[in-house]
Scaffold this active site. Structure first.
Site, PDB file in Angstrom:
ATOM      1  N   THR A 247      -1.888  -2.889  -2.389  1.00 14.78           N
ATOM      2  CA  THR A 247      -0.567  -3.590  -3.183  1.00 14.78           C
ATOM      3  C   THR A 247      -0.378  -4.274  -2.219  1.00 14.78           C
ATOM      4  OG1 THR A 247       0.615  -1.889  -2.303  1.00 14.78           O
ATOM      5  CG2 THR A 247      -0.620  -1.717  -4.342  1.00 14.78           C
ATOM      6  N   GLY A 248      -0.640  -5.147  -1.382  1.00 19.66           N
ATOM      7  CA  GLY A 248      -0.571  -6.454  -0.913  1.00 19.66           C
ATOM      8  C   GLY A 248      -1.167  -7.768  -0.909  1.00 19.66           C
TER       9      GLY A 248
ATOM     10  N   ASP B 173      -1.452   2.452  -0.994  1.00 20.80           N
ATOM     11  CA  ASP B 173      -0.850   1.302   0.769  1.00 20.80           C
ATOM     12  C   ASP B 173       0.557   0.401  -0.345  1.00 20.80           C
ATOM     13  OD1 ASP B 173      -1.703   1.164   3.992  1.00 20.80           O
ATOM     14  OD2 ASP B 173      -0.757  -0.577   2.292  1.00 20.80           O
TER      15      ASP B 173
ATOM     16  N   TYR C 214       5.997  -6.033   0.180  1.00 22.49           N
ATOM     17  CA  TYR C 214       4.644  -6.158  -0.531  1.00 22.49           C
ATOM     18  C   TYR C 214       6.220  -6.125  -2.257  1.00 22.49           C
ATOM     19  CZ  TYR C 214       1.296  -4.486   2.564  1.00 22.49           C
ATOM     20  OH  TYR C 214       0.258  -4.781   3.131  1.00 22.49           O
TER      21      TYR C 214
ATOM     22  N   HIS D 268       5.563  -1.962  10.185  1.00 19.63           N
ATOM     23  CA  HIS D 268       4.909  -2.765   9.855  1.00 19.63           C
ATOM     24  C   HIS D 268       4.582  -3.675  10.379  1.00 19.63           C
ATOM     25  CE1 HIS D 268       4.173  -5.234   5.379  1.00 19.63           C
ATOM     26  NE2 HIS D 268       2.955  -4.809   6.166  1.00 19.63           N
TER      27      HIS D 268
ATOM     28  N   SER E  89       1.316  -0.414  12.502  1.00 15.95           N
ATOM     29  CA  SER E  89       0.517  -2.031  11.546  1.00 15.95           C
ATOM     30  C   SER E  89       0.907  -3.006  12.607  1.00 15.95           C
ATOM     31  CB  SER E  89       1.220  -1.782  10.624  1.00 15.95           C
ATOM     32  OG  SER E  89       0.210  -2.620   9.491  1.00 15.95           O
TER      33      SER E  89
ATOM     34  N   GLN F 280      -3.000   0.013  11.395  1.00 20.33           N
ATOM     35  CA  GLN F 280      -3.414  -0.254  10.462  1.00 20.33           C
ATOM     36  C   GLN F 280      -3.338  -2.051  11.090  1.00 20.33           C
ATOM     37  OE1 GLN F 280      -1.761  -2.042   5.959  1.00 20.33           O
ATOM     38  NE2 GLN F 280      -2.403   0.057   6.618  1.00 20.33           N
TER      39      GLN F 280
ATOM     40  N   LEU G 248     -12.723  -8.981   4.199  1.00 20.27           N
ATOM     41  CA  LEU G 248     -13.917  -9.604   3.805  1.00 20.27           C
ATOM     42  C   LEU G 248     -13.928 -10.680   4.082  1.00 20.27           C
ATOM     43  CD1 LEU G 248     -14.092  -7.726  -0.019  1.00 20.27           C
ATOM     44  CD2 LEU G 248     -15.671  -7.575   2.406  1.00 20.27           C
TER      45      LEU G 248
ATOM     46  N   ARG H  56     -15.156  -4.542  -9.358  1.00 20.19           N
ATOM     47  CA  ARG H  56     -15.175  -4.332  -7.692  1.00 20.19           C
ATOM     48  C   ARG H  56     -15.359  -3.064  -7.076  1.00 20.19           C
ATOM     49  NH1 ARG H  56     -17.734  -8.373  -6.286  1.00 20.19           N
ATOM     50  NH2 ARG H  56     -16.905  -9.908  -6.917  1.00 20.19           N
TER      51      ARG H  56
END
Length: 312
Positions: free
Chosen positions: A21-22, A46, A51, A105, A135, A157, A188, A238
Protein backbone atom coordinates in the site's frame (compact mmCIF):
# COMPACT_ATOMS: atom_id res chain seq x y z
CA UNK A 1 -0.60 -23.42 -7.35
CA UNK A 2 -0.66 -20.30 -5.15
CA UNK A 3 2.43 -18.57 -3.85
CA UNK A 4 3.57 -20.37 -0.73
CA UNK A 5 5.57 -19.41 2.34
CA UNK A 6 9.15 -19.66 3.51
CA UNK A 7 10.40 -20.15 7.05
CA UNK A 8 12.21 -17.11 8.38
CA UNK A 9 15.32 -17.30 10.58
CA UNK A 10 13.09 -16.94 13.67
CA UNK A 11 10.94 -19.93 12.71
CA UNK A 12 7.89 -17.96 11.56
CA UNK A 13 6.25 -18.57 8.19
CA UNK A 14 6.42 -15.73 5.67
CA UNK A 15 4.12 -15.47 2.59
CA UNK A 16 6.42 -14.75 -0.35
CA UNK A 17 4.14 -12.33 -2.18
CA UNK A 18 2.58 -9.26 -0.55
CA UNK A 19 0.11 -6.60 -1.62
CA UNK A 20 1.74 -3.24 -0.93
CA UNK A 21 0.00 0.00 0.00
CA UNK A 22 2.94 2.29 -0.73
CA UNK A 23 3.97 3.54 -4.17
CA UNK A 24 0.97 5.23 -5.84
CA UNK A 25 -1.34 4.25 -2.96
CA UNK A 26 0.35 6.31 -0.27
CA UNK A 27 -1.82 8.85 1.55
CA UNK A 28 -5.03 7.48 -0.03
CA UNK A 29 -8.05 5.50 1.11
CA UNK A 30 -7.00 2.00 0.04
CA UNK A 31 -9.78 0.07 1.81
CA UNK A 32 -11.36 -1.24 -1.39
CA UNK A 33 -8.04 -2.09 -3.02
CA UNK A 34 -6.81 -4.03 0.01
CA UNK A 35 -10.16 -5.81 0.17
CA UNK A 36 -9.90 -6.68 -3.51
CA UNK A 37 -6.39 -8.05 -2.99
CA UNK A 38 -7.56 -10.24 -0.11
CA UNK A 39 -10.54 -11.49 -2.14
CA UNK A 40 -8.22 -12.47 -4.98
CA UNK A 41 -5.81 -14.47 -2.86
CA UNK A 42 -3.30 -12.11 -1.23
CA UNK A 43 -2.87 -13.05 2.44
CA UNK A 44 0.12 -10.76 3.06
CA UNK A 45 -0.61 -7.02 3.29
CA UNK A 46 2.26 -4.52 3.53
CA UNK A 47 1.76 -1.04 4.99
CA UNK A 48 3.76 1.58 6.92
CA UNK A 49 3.37 4.60 9.15
CA UNK A 50 4.81 6.74 6.38
CA UNK A 51 2.20 5.57 3.86
CA UNK A 52 -0.68 6.71 6.10
CA UNK A 53 -2.68 3.67 4.97
CA UNK A 54 -2.77 1.67 8.21
CA UNK A 55 -6.30 2.79 9.15
CA UNK A 56 -7.61 1.65 5.76
CA UNK A 57 -5.76 -1.65 5.99
CA UNK A 58 -7.49 -2.19 9.33
CA UNK A 59 -10.89 -1.45 7.80
CA UNK A 60 -10.24 -3.89 4.94
CA UNK A 61 -9.18 -6.61 7.38
CA UNK A 62 -12.37 -6.08 9.38
CA UNK A 63 -14.57 -6.05 6.28
CA UNK A 64 -12.97 -9.25 4.97
CA UNK A 65 -14.44 -11.19 7.89
CA UNK A 66 -11.39 -13.45 7.87
CA UNK A 67 -9.77 -14.68 11.08
CA UNK A 68 -6.65 -12.76 12.06
CA UNK A 69 -4.57 -15.92 11.76
CA UNK A 70 -5.28 -16.19 8.02
CA UNK A 71 -3.66 -12.82 7.25
CA UNK A 72 -0.03 -11.69 7.49
CA UNK A 73 0.43 -7.99 8.22
CA UNK A 74 3.65 -6.02 7.81
CA UNK A 75 4.10 -2.41 8.86
CA UNK A 76 7.12 -0.16 9.31
CA UNK A 77 8.55 2.26 11.83
CA UNK A 78 9.52 5.70 10.57
CA UNK A 79 8.21 8.29 13.04
CA UNK A 80 9.90 10.45 15.63
CA UNK A 81 8.14 8.56 18.43
CA UNK A 82 9.89 5.65 20.06
CA UNK A 83 9.45 2.30 18.27
CA UNK A 84 7.18 1.03 21.07
CA UNK A 85 4.97 4.12 20.93
CA UNK A 86 4.89 3.93 17.15
CA UNK A 87 3.93 0.27 16.93
CA UNK A 88 1.17 0.80 19.48
CA UNK A 89 -0.18 3.65 17.35
CA UNK A 90 -0.06 1.40 14.29
CA UNK A 91 -1.85 -1.42 16.09
CA UNK A 92 -4.55 0.96 17.29
CA UNK A 93 -5.11 2.26 13.75
CA UNK A 94 -5.43 -1.26 12.35
CA UNK A 95 -7.43 -2.64 15.27
CA UNK A 96 -4.89 -5.39 15.87
CA UNK A 97 -3.14 -6.76 18.94
CA UNK A 98 0.02 -7.66 17.00
CA UNK A 99 1.61 -7.48 13.57
CA UNK A 100 3.41 -10.36 11.91
CA UNK A 101 6.40 -8.28 10.82
CA UNK A 102 7.66 -4.89 12.00
CA UNK A 103 10.38 -3.23 9.94
CA UNK A 104 12.73 -0.30 10.42
CA UNK A 105 11.62 1.65 7.35
CA UNK A 106 14.95 3.42 6.74
CA UNK A 107 18.32 3.10 8.52
CA UNK A 108 18.33 6.79 9.42
CA UNK A 109 15.18 6.53 11.59
CA UNK A 110 17.31 4.75 14.21
CA UNK A 111 19.49 7.44 15.73
CA UNK A 112 21.38 4.69 17.49
CA UNK A 113 21.41 1.20 15.96
CA UNK A 114 22.16 -0.60 19.20
CA UNK A 115 19.50 0.91 21.46
CA UNK A 116 16.95 1.23 18.64
CA UNK A 117 17.24 -2.43 17.67
CA UNK A 118 17.05 -3.45 21.32
CA UNK A 119 13.58 -1.84 21.40
CA UNK A 120 12.60 -3.94 18.40
CA UNK A 121 13.90 -7.08 20.11
CA UNK A 122 11.89 -6.23 23.22
CA UNK A 123 8.69 -5.68 21.19
CA UNK A 124 9.14 -9.10 19.61
CA UNK A 125 9.64 -10.65 23.03
CA UNK A 126 6.51 -8.89 24.31
CA UNK A 127 4.38 -10.19 21.42
CA UNK A 128 3.63 -6.87 19.72
CA UNK A 129 5.23 -8.29 16.58
CA UNK A 130 6.10 -11.85 15.69
CA UNK A 131 9.10 -10.99 13.55
CA UNK A 132 11.36 -7.96 13.24
CA UNK A 133 13.32 -6.76 10.26
CA UNK A 134 14.59 -3.83 8.25
CA UNK A 135 13.93 -2.01 5.00
CA UNK A 136 16.25 -0.14 2.64
CA UNK A 137 19.32 -1.38 4.54
CA UNK A 138 22.61 -1.64 2.64
CA UNK A 139 25.27 -4.27 3.26
CA UNK A 140 27.13 -1.81 5.47
CA UNK A 141 23.97 -1.05 7.48
CA UNK A 142 23.36 -4.75 8.14
CA UNK A 143 26.96 -5.33 9.11
CA UNK A 144 26.78 -2.43 11.56
CA UNK A 145 23.54 -3.75 13.04
CA UNK A 146 24.94 -7.27 13.40
CA UNK A 147 27.71 -6.07 15.73
CA UNK A 148 25.26 -5.55 18.60
CA UNK A 149 22.06 -7.36 17.59
CA UNK A 150 21.00 -10.35 19.66
CA UNK A 151 18.18 -11.16 17.23
CA UNK A 152 19.07 -10.96 13.56
CA UNK A 153 16.65 -9.18 11.23
CA UNK A 154 14.33 -11.72 9.65
CA UNK A 155 13.72 -9.63 6.52
CA UNK A 156 15.37 -6.85 4.54
CA UNK A 157 12.92 -5.16 2.15
CA UNK A 158 14.75 -3.39 -0.69
CA UNK A 159 14.21 -1.93 -4.12
CA UNK A 160 15.25 -4.75 -6.44
CA UNK A 161 15.03 -5.15 -10.21
CA UNK A 162 17.22 -6.27 -13.14
CA UNK A 163 18.91 -2.87 -13.46
CA UNK A 164 20.18 -2.84 -9.88
CA UNK A 165 20.83 -6.56 -9.45
CA UNK A 166 24.55 -6.26 -10.16
CA UNK A 167 24.98 -3.61 -7.46
CA UNK A 168 23.00 -5.74 -4.98
CA UNK A 169 24.84 -9.05 -5.45
CA UNK A 170 27.02 -8.65 -2.36
CA UNK A 171 23.98 -7.67 -0.27
CA UNK A 172 22.04 -10.72 -1.47
CA UNK A 173 24.97 -13.01 -0.71
CA UNK A 174 25.33 -11.58 2.79
CA UNK A 175 21.60 -11.95 3.49
CA UNK A 176 21.68 -15.53 2.23
CA UNK A 177 24.57 -16.42 4.55
CA UNK A 178 22.79 -14.76 7.48
CA UNK A 179 19.43 -16.37 6.60
CA UNK A 180 17.87 -12.92 6.18
CA UNK A 181 14.98 -13.00 3.72
CA UNK A 182 15.23 -10.36 1.01
CA UNK A 183 11.90 -8.89 -0.08
CA UNK A 184 11.72 -6.83 -3.26
CA UNK A 185 9.69 -3.76 -4.12
CA UNK A 186 9.88 -1.84 -7.40
CA UNK A 187 10.74 -4.99 -9.35
CA UNK A 188 8.85 -3.89 -12.48
CA UNK A 189 11.19 -0.90 -12.92
CA UNK A 190 12.28 -1.98 -16.41
CA UNK A 191 8.64 -1.92 -17.51
CA UNK A 192 7.14 0.97 -15.56
CA UNK A 193 10.08 3.35 -15.12
CA UNK A 194 12.73 2.43 -17.69
CA UNK A 195 11.09 0.95 -20.79
CA UNK A 196 13.10 0.67 -23.97
CA UNK A 197 16.24 -0.69 -22.32
CA UNK A 198 18.27 -3.86 -22.91
CA UNK A 199 16.15 -5.90 -20.48
CA UNK A 200 13.04 -5.61 -22.65
CA UNK A 201 14.12 -7.90 -25.47
CA UNK A 202 15.20 -10.83 -23.29
CA UNK A 203 12.14 -10.53 -21.06
CA UNK A 204 9.83 -10.43 -24.08
CA UNK A 205 11.54 -13.48 -25.57
CA UNK A 206 11.09 -15.44 -22.35
CA UNK A 207 7.48 -14.28 -22.10
CA UNK A 208 6.78 -15.56 -25.60
CA UNK A 209 8.37 -18.95 -24.86
CA UNK A 210 6.36 -19.68 -21.71
CA UNK A 211 3.16 -17.90 -22.71
CA UNK A 212 3.45 -15.23 -20.03
CA UNK A 213 3.40 -11.46 -19.73
CA UNK A 214 6.59 -9.43 -19.25
CA UNK A 215 5.42 -8.61 -15.71
CA UNK A 216 5.21 -12.30 -14.92
CA UNK A 217 8.66 -12.96 -16.33
CA UNK A 218 10.15 -10.25 -14.11
CA UNK A 219 8.51 -11.75 -11.04
CA UNK A 220 9.73 -15.23 -12.05
CA UNK A 221 13.23 -13.79 -12.32
CA UNK A 222 12.91 -12.22 -8.84
CA UNK A 223 11.84 -15.58 -7.41
CA UNK A 224 14.81 -17.27 -9.13
CA UNK A 225 17.04 -15.14 -6.90
CA UNK A 226 15.34 -16.44 -3.75
CA UNK A 227 13.72 -13.04 -3.22
CA UNK A 228 10.12 -12.41 -2.08
CA UNK A 229 7.84 -9.85 -3.74
CA UNK A 230 5.85 -6.77 -2.72
CA UNK A 231 3.64 -5.50 -5.51
CA UNK A 232 0.47 -3.50 -5.99
CA UNK A 233 -2.29 -2.72 -8.46
CA UNK A 234 -5.78 -1.29 -8.53
CA UNK A 235 -6.71 -3.81 -11.22
CA UNK A 236 -8.27 -7.16 -10.29
CA UNK A 237 -6.98 -8.65 -13.54
CA UNK A 238 -3.46 -7.46 -12.82
CA UNK A 239 -3.53 -8.98 -9.34
CA UNK A 240 -4.64 -12.30 -10.82
CA UNK A 241 -1.85 -12.03 -13.38
CA UNK A 242 0.71 -11.62 -10.61
CA UNK A 243 -0.64 -14.51 -8.54
CA UNK A 244 -0.57 -16.78 -11.61
CA UNK A 245 3.24 -16.55 -11.78
CA UNK A 246 3.63 -19.68 -9.66
CA UNK A 247 1.64 -21.68 -12.25
CA UNK A 248 3.98 -20.79 -15.13
CA UNK A 249 6.87 -22.89 -16.42
CA UNK A 250 10.12 -21.83 -14.75
CA UNK A 251 12.65 -19.67 -16.56
CA UNK A 252 15.67 -21.53 -17.87
CA UNK A 253 19.13 -20.86 -16.47
CA UNK A 254 19.97 -19.25 -19.82
CA UNK A 255 16.99 -16.89 -19.63
CA UNK A 256 17.86 -15.89 -16.06
CA UNK A 257 21.46 -15.23 -17.07
CA UNK A 258 20.30 -13.23 -20.09
CA UNK A 259 18.18 -10.98 -17.86
CA UNK A 260 21.14 -10.61 -15.47
CA UNK A 261 23.45 -9.61 -18.32
CA UNK A 262 20.95 -7.23 -19.88
CA UNK A 263 20.32 -5.56 -16.53
CA UNK A 264 24.07 -5.12 -15.98
CA UNK A 265 24.17 -2.92 -19.10
CA UNK A 266 22.08 -0.37 -17.26
CA UNK A 267 18.75 1.29 -17.97
CA UNK A 268 18.08 3.22 -21.16
CA UNK A 269 19.24 6.80 -21.36
CA UNK A 270 16.79 9.47 -20.32
CA UNK A 271 16.62 10.50 -23.97
CA UNK A 272 15.23 7.08 -24.92
CA UNK A 273 12.76 7.13 -22.02
CA UNK A 274 11.62 10.62 -23.00
CA UNK A 275 11.23 9.59 -26.64
CA UNK A 276 9.09 6.60 -25.68
CA UNK A 277 6.98 8.78 -23.39
CA UNK A 278 6.46 11.32 -26.18
CA UNK A 279 5.56 8.52 -28.59
CA UNK A 280 3.02 7.18 -26.10
CA UNK A 281 1.52 10.64 -25.61
CA UNK A 282 1.38 11.15 -29.39
CA UNK A 283 -0.36 7.82 -29.93
CA UNK A 284 -2.79 8.61 -27.14
CA UNK A 285 -3.42 12.11 -28.54
CA UNK A 286 -3.94 10.67 -32.03
CA UNK A 287 -6.52 8.25 -30.67
CA UNK A 288 -8.31 11.05 -28.85
CA UNK A 289 -8.33 13.21 -31.99
CA UNK A 290 -9.77 10.33 -34.01
CA UNK A 291 -12.49 9.72 -31.42
CA UNK A 292 -13.30 13.43 -31.37
CA UNK A 293 -13.54 13.51 -35.17
CA UNK A 294 -15.88 10.52 -35.16
CA UNK A 295 -18.03 12.19 -32.52
CA UNK A 296 -18.22 15.42 -34.55
CA UNK A 297 -19.13 13.54 -37.74
CA UNK A 298 -21.79 11.58 -35.87
CA UNK A 299 -23.20 14.81 -34.41
CA UNK A 300 -23.41 16.45 -37.85
CA UNK A 301 -24.99 13.34 -39.35
CA UNK A 302 -27.59 13.23 -36.59
CA UNK A 303 -28.34 16.94 -37.09
CA UNK A 304 -28.86 16.65 -40.85
CA UNK A 305 -30.98 13.50 -40.53
CA UNK A 306 -33.18 15.21 -37.96
CA UNK A 307 -33.47 18.29 -40.16
CA UNK A 308 -34.40 16.20 -43.21
CA UNK A 309 -37.08 14.39 -41.24
CA UNK A 310 -38.45 17.75 -40.05
CA UNK A 311 -38.69 19.00 -43.64
CA UNK A 312 -40.54 15.87 -44.70
Amino acid sequence: MPFGTVTLNDGNEFPIIAFGTGSTMKFKDVTDYVGQAIENGFSHIDTAQHYQTETYVGLAIKESGLPRSSLYITTKYSSGASPREAIQQSLNKMGLSYVDLYLVHFPEVLSDFESGWQEFEKMKKDGLTRSIGVSNFTLEDLQKLSKTAVTKPAVNQIRFHPYNYASHKALLEYCSKQSIMVEAFGSLNSITQNPGGPVDAVVNAAAKRIGATPNQVIFSWVRSKGVAIVTTSRSKERLQEYLAVEDLPPLTAEEIAAIDDAGAKGPPSQLVVARLAMQHRFERSSSLVMLLAIAIIFSFATFFIARAEALD
